[in-house]
Design an enzyme around this catalytic site. Structure first.
Site, mmCIF file in Angstrom:
data_model
loop_
_atom_site.group_PDB
_atom_site.id
_atom_site.type_symbol
_atom_site.label_atom_id
_atom_site.label_comp_id
_atom_site.label_asym_id
_atom_site.label_seq_id
_atom_site.Cartn_x
_atom_site.Cartn_y
_atom_site.Cartn_z
ATOM 1 N N SER A 153 0.825 -1.200 0.000
ATOM 2 C CA SER A 153 0.000 0.000 0.000
ATOM 3 C C SER A 153 0.859 1.249 0.000
ATOM 4 O O SER A 153 1.943 1.262 0.582
ATOM 5 C CB SER A 153 -0.901 -0.002 1.233
ATOM 6 O OG SER A 153 -1.673 1.167 1.230
ATOM 7 N N GLU A 191 -10.651 2.471 2.910
ATOM 8 C CA GLU A 191 -10.234 3.720 2.242
ATOM 9 C C GLU A 191 -11.423 4.326 1.464
ATOM 10 O O GLU A 191 -11.658 5.539 1.520
ATOM 11 C CB GLU A 191 -9.070 3.370 1.312
ATOM 12 C CG GLU A 191 -8.501 4.491 0.505
ATOM 13 C CD GLU A 191 -7.413 3.946 -0.443
ATOM 14 O OE1 GLU A 191 -6.507 3.219 0.021
ATOM 15 O OE2 GLU A 191 -7.498 4.229 -1.646
ATOM 16 N N HIS A 233 -8.307 -3.087 3.568
ATOM 17 C CA HIS A 233 -7.701 -1.758 3.698
ATOM 18 C C HIS A 233 -8.272 -0.832 2.625
ATOM 19 O O HIS A 233 -8.686 0.296 2.888
ATOM 20 C CB HIS A 233 -6.176 -1.874 3.572
ATOM 21 C CG HIS A 233 -5.490 -0.585 3.260
ATOM 22 N ND1 HIS A 233 -5.508 -0.031 1.991
ATOM 23 C CD2 HIS A 233 -4.790 0.270 4.025
ATOM 24 C CE1 HIS A 233 -4.844 1.115 2.003
ATOM 25 N NE2 HIS A 233 -4.400 1.318 3.234
ATOM 26 N N ASN A 234 -8.308 -1.313 1.385
ATOM 27 C CA ASN A 234 -8.820 -0.478 0.292
ATOM 28 C C ASN A 234 -10.309 -0.186 0.474
ATOM 29 O O ASN A 234 -10.756 0.923 0.185
ATOM 30 C CB ASN A 234 -8.585 -1.158 -1.060
ATOM 31 C CG ASN A 234 -7.134 -1.082 -1.490
ATOM 32 O OD1 ASN A 234 -6.243 -0.925 -0.657
ATOM 33 N ND2 ASN A 234 -6.879 -1.200 -2.773
ATOM 34 N N LYS A 287 -5.106 -6.440 2.618
ATOM 35 C CA LYS A 287 -4.923 -5.281 1.723
ATOM 36 C C LYS A 287 -6.255 -4.900 1.056
ATOM 37 O O LYS A 287 -6.576 -3.721 0.889
ATOM 38 C CB LYS A 287 -3.857 -5.593 0.661
ATOM 39 C CG LYS A 287 -3.753 -4.577 -0.471
ATOM 40 C CD LYS A 287 -3.276 -3.243 0.043
ATOM 41 C CE LYS A 287 -3.138 -2.102 -0.920
ATOM 42 N NZ LYS A 287 -3.517 -2.135 -2.254
#
Ligand SMILES: NC(=O)c1ccc[n+]([C@@H]2O[C@H](COP(=O)([O-])OP(=O)(O)OC[C@H]3O[C@@H](n4cnc5c(N)ncnc54)[C@H](OP(=O)(O)O)[C@@H]3O)[C@@H](O)[C@H]2O)c1
Length: 482
Positions: free
Chosen positions: A131, A192, A188-189, A185
């Protein structure tokens, strides 16, 4: 024959791979072998960065020969088919015990499949979330490697040397086995997406409610960045809002087409959450808000639909801005709580041992959602590793308490004024759903039993029941068909 001079290799030298290779080469003790399908790109990198001391290879055999054992290579190529192709090429020249790392944006189920395939050869495979984009790859990303414990022994020191540093700690941890790194990940996105949507809604409400200019709102975000909302996304929001468009002299935000794009990881997060039965409504609303924005033909024919026109009568602008700030913080807590729920559910489903507090701590640097707030999440899980709902940790309860009236008032104002606030309002509904003593889910069970004999449980005794709706409507004990 090339001498095995390099301790790490990178395959794929587009922007991410070349930046990661330069980052690796800049750290003490690393010698980096590089390979790209098109050799011209390798030559370009060699010419532009002689200081890196790269060991170039023209083919996979030369690449393998240039690496010390166990050979370790990070793939940074286009996700999907190209990644599979490169893996097969590396398998053909690597040996058991060597390590292949995929640092691209792979779907975690692909990573699970690839890990199985590569393991058959005796070679280790690590799916690694990276990231921080180009800048992070060059100066310090947040790294989320999965894969075996054996590969972590070799990879750990190398990855620690290139990761972002937050409060003295490198932003990398061995997340869990096979697809765990890419799963984390992905979430995480998704988080976001939710964070960005909430910030966008806050901006919209302030602009319409107070009539402040984007530059004035930039000052508000800059001030927020000094407090509990401190984060990279709040910081760059101020930068974007302050920007003037040179040709027109207007605020840049007013000349950018209001149709948000997406590369798919937010959608993956939601699809996966649906499969796992985890409500990530904040992330879903953020993904759908981007979709709605990107249908101009539907928006064009809907502009004259009845409803208030998005004007708010605000008496006290400062008080309103503070209410929006509190609503944003509360909604953000909900979005992160939902994201961590998804990671917990994914870990249970795929048998990964994931330290949730550690995940929050490796997101504090290098990545897009880096924020002070993540320390509070780490503290919450340090206090109770098995915390069933993150937002019930004392620190968050306190923040949610402080936000109560503001949060509800902002959602009310948005609804009565006709201002879309999907993430603000859905996070409040989720919160109230969690708090509810009784949910109308009981009625849904009744409906399901009526049309499909899906049965129900009772609050007052064990067992599974069905009402004979098309008969005499008496209740019978039934087989559980949930
Ligand atoms: N984490 C992040 O923030 C972030 C940001 C951007 C990208 N990414 C991910 O990182 C990876 C690399 O991204 P990127 O933007 O640097 O590059 P990219 O545009 O996704 O891919 C270009 C690279 O892939 C190679 N490639 C394509 N097809 C190939 C094949 N069939 N066999 C071998 N090599 C092939 C290209 O080689 P040639 O030069 O020969 O064409 C080139 O090196 C991607 O998976 C992307 O999703 C992550």
């Amino acid at each position: 024959m090339t001498e095995a001079a390099a301790n790490i290799g990178v395959v794929g030298l587009a922007v991410m791979g070349s930046n990661l290779a330069r980052n690796l080469a800049s750290r003490e003790g690393n010698t980096v072998a590089i390979f790209n399908r098109t050799y011209a790109k390798t030559e370009e990198l060699l010419t532009e960065h002689p200081e890196a001391g790269f060991v170039p290879a023209r083919d996979y055999a030369e690449f393998a020969a240039s690496l010390q054992k166990p050979r370790t290579a990070i793939i940074m190529v286009k996700a999907g088919g190209p990644t599979d192709a490169v893996i097969e090429d590396l398998i053909s020249v690597f040996e058991p015990g060597d390590i292949i790392v995929d640092g691209g944006n792979a779907l975690f189920t692909d990573t699970i499949r690839r890990e199985k395939r590569v393991r058959e050869t005796g070679i280790n495979f690590v799916g690694m979330g990276v990231s921080g984009g180009e800048e992070g790859a060059l100066n310090g990303p947040s790294l989320m490697p999965g894969g075996s414990d054996e590969s972590w022994t070799t990879l750990g020191p190398i990855l620690r040397s290139i990761a972002a540093i937050a409060e003295g700690e490198p932003c990398v941890t061995h997340v869990g086995h096979d697809g765990a790194g890419h799963f984390v990940k992905m979430v995480h996105n998704g988080i976001e997406y939710a964070d960005m949507q909430l910030i966008a809604e806050a901006y919209d409400l302030i602009r319409r409610g107070t009539g402040k200019s984007p530059a004035e709102i930039a000052d508000i975000f800059a001030a927020w960045n000094e407090g509990e909302l401190q984060s990279y996304l709040i910081e760059i929001t101020a930068e974007v809002l302050r920007q003037t468009d040179a040709p027109t002299g207007r605020p840049l935000v007013d000349v950018i087409l209001d149709q948000a794009g997406a590369k798919g990881t937010g959608g993956w997060t939601v699809q996966t959450a649906i499969d796992l039965g985890v409500p990530v409504s904040g992330i879903a609303e953020a993904v759908f808000a981007r979709s709605l924005s990107s249908h101009p033909e539907q928006r064009a024919v809907s502009q004259n639909l009845p409803g208030p026109r998005g004007e708010i009568a605000v008496d006290d602008a400062d008080a309103f801005v503070e209410q929006v700030r509190l609503a944003l913080y509360a909604s953000k807590i909900v979005a992160y709580s939902q994201g961590f729920d998804e990671i917990r559910a994914g870990a249970a489903q795929y048998d990964w041992s994931i330290d949730l507090g550690k995940v929050a701590s490796i997101w504090r640097g290098g990545c897009i959602i880096r924020a002070q707030f993540l320390n509070r999440i780490t503290e919450a899980y340090d206090e109770q590793a098995t915390l069933p709902v993150l937002l019930t940790a004392p620190y968050f309860v306190d923040a949610l308490e402080r936000a109560q009236s503001a949060w509800r008032e902002i959602v009310r104002v948005a609804a009565t004024s006709g201002i879309p606030s999907p993430a603000f309002s859905s996070s409040l509904s989720y919160y109230d759903g969690l708090r509810a003593d009784r949910l109308p889910a009981a009625l849904i069970q009744g409906q399901r039993d009526f049309f499909g004999a899906h049965t129900y449980k009772r609050v007052d005794r064990d067992g599974t029941f069905h009402t004979q709706w098309s008969g005499d409507r008496t209740e019978i004990e039934a087989v559980d068909t949930h």
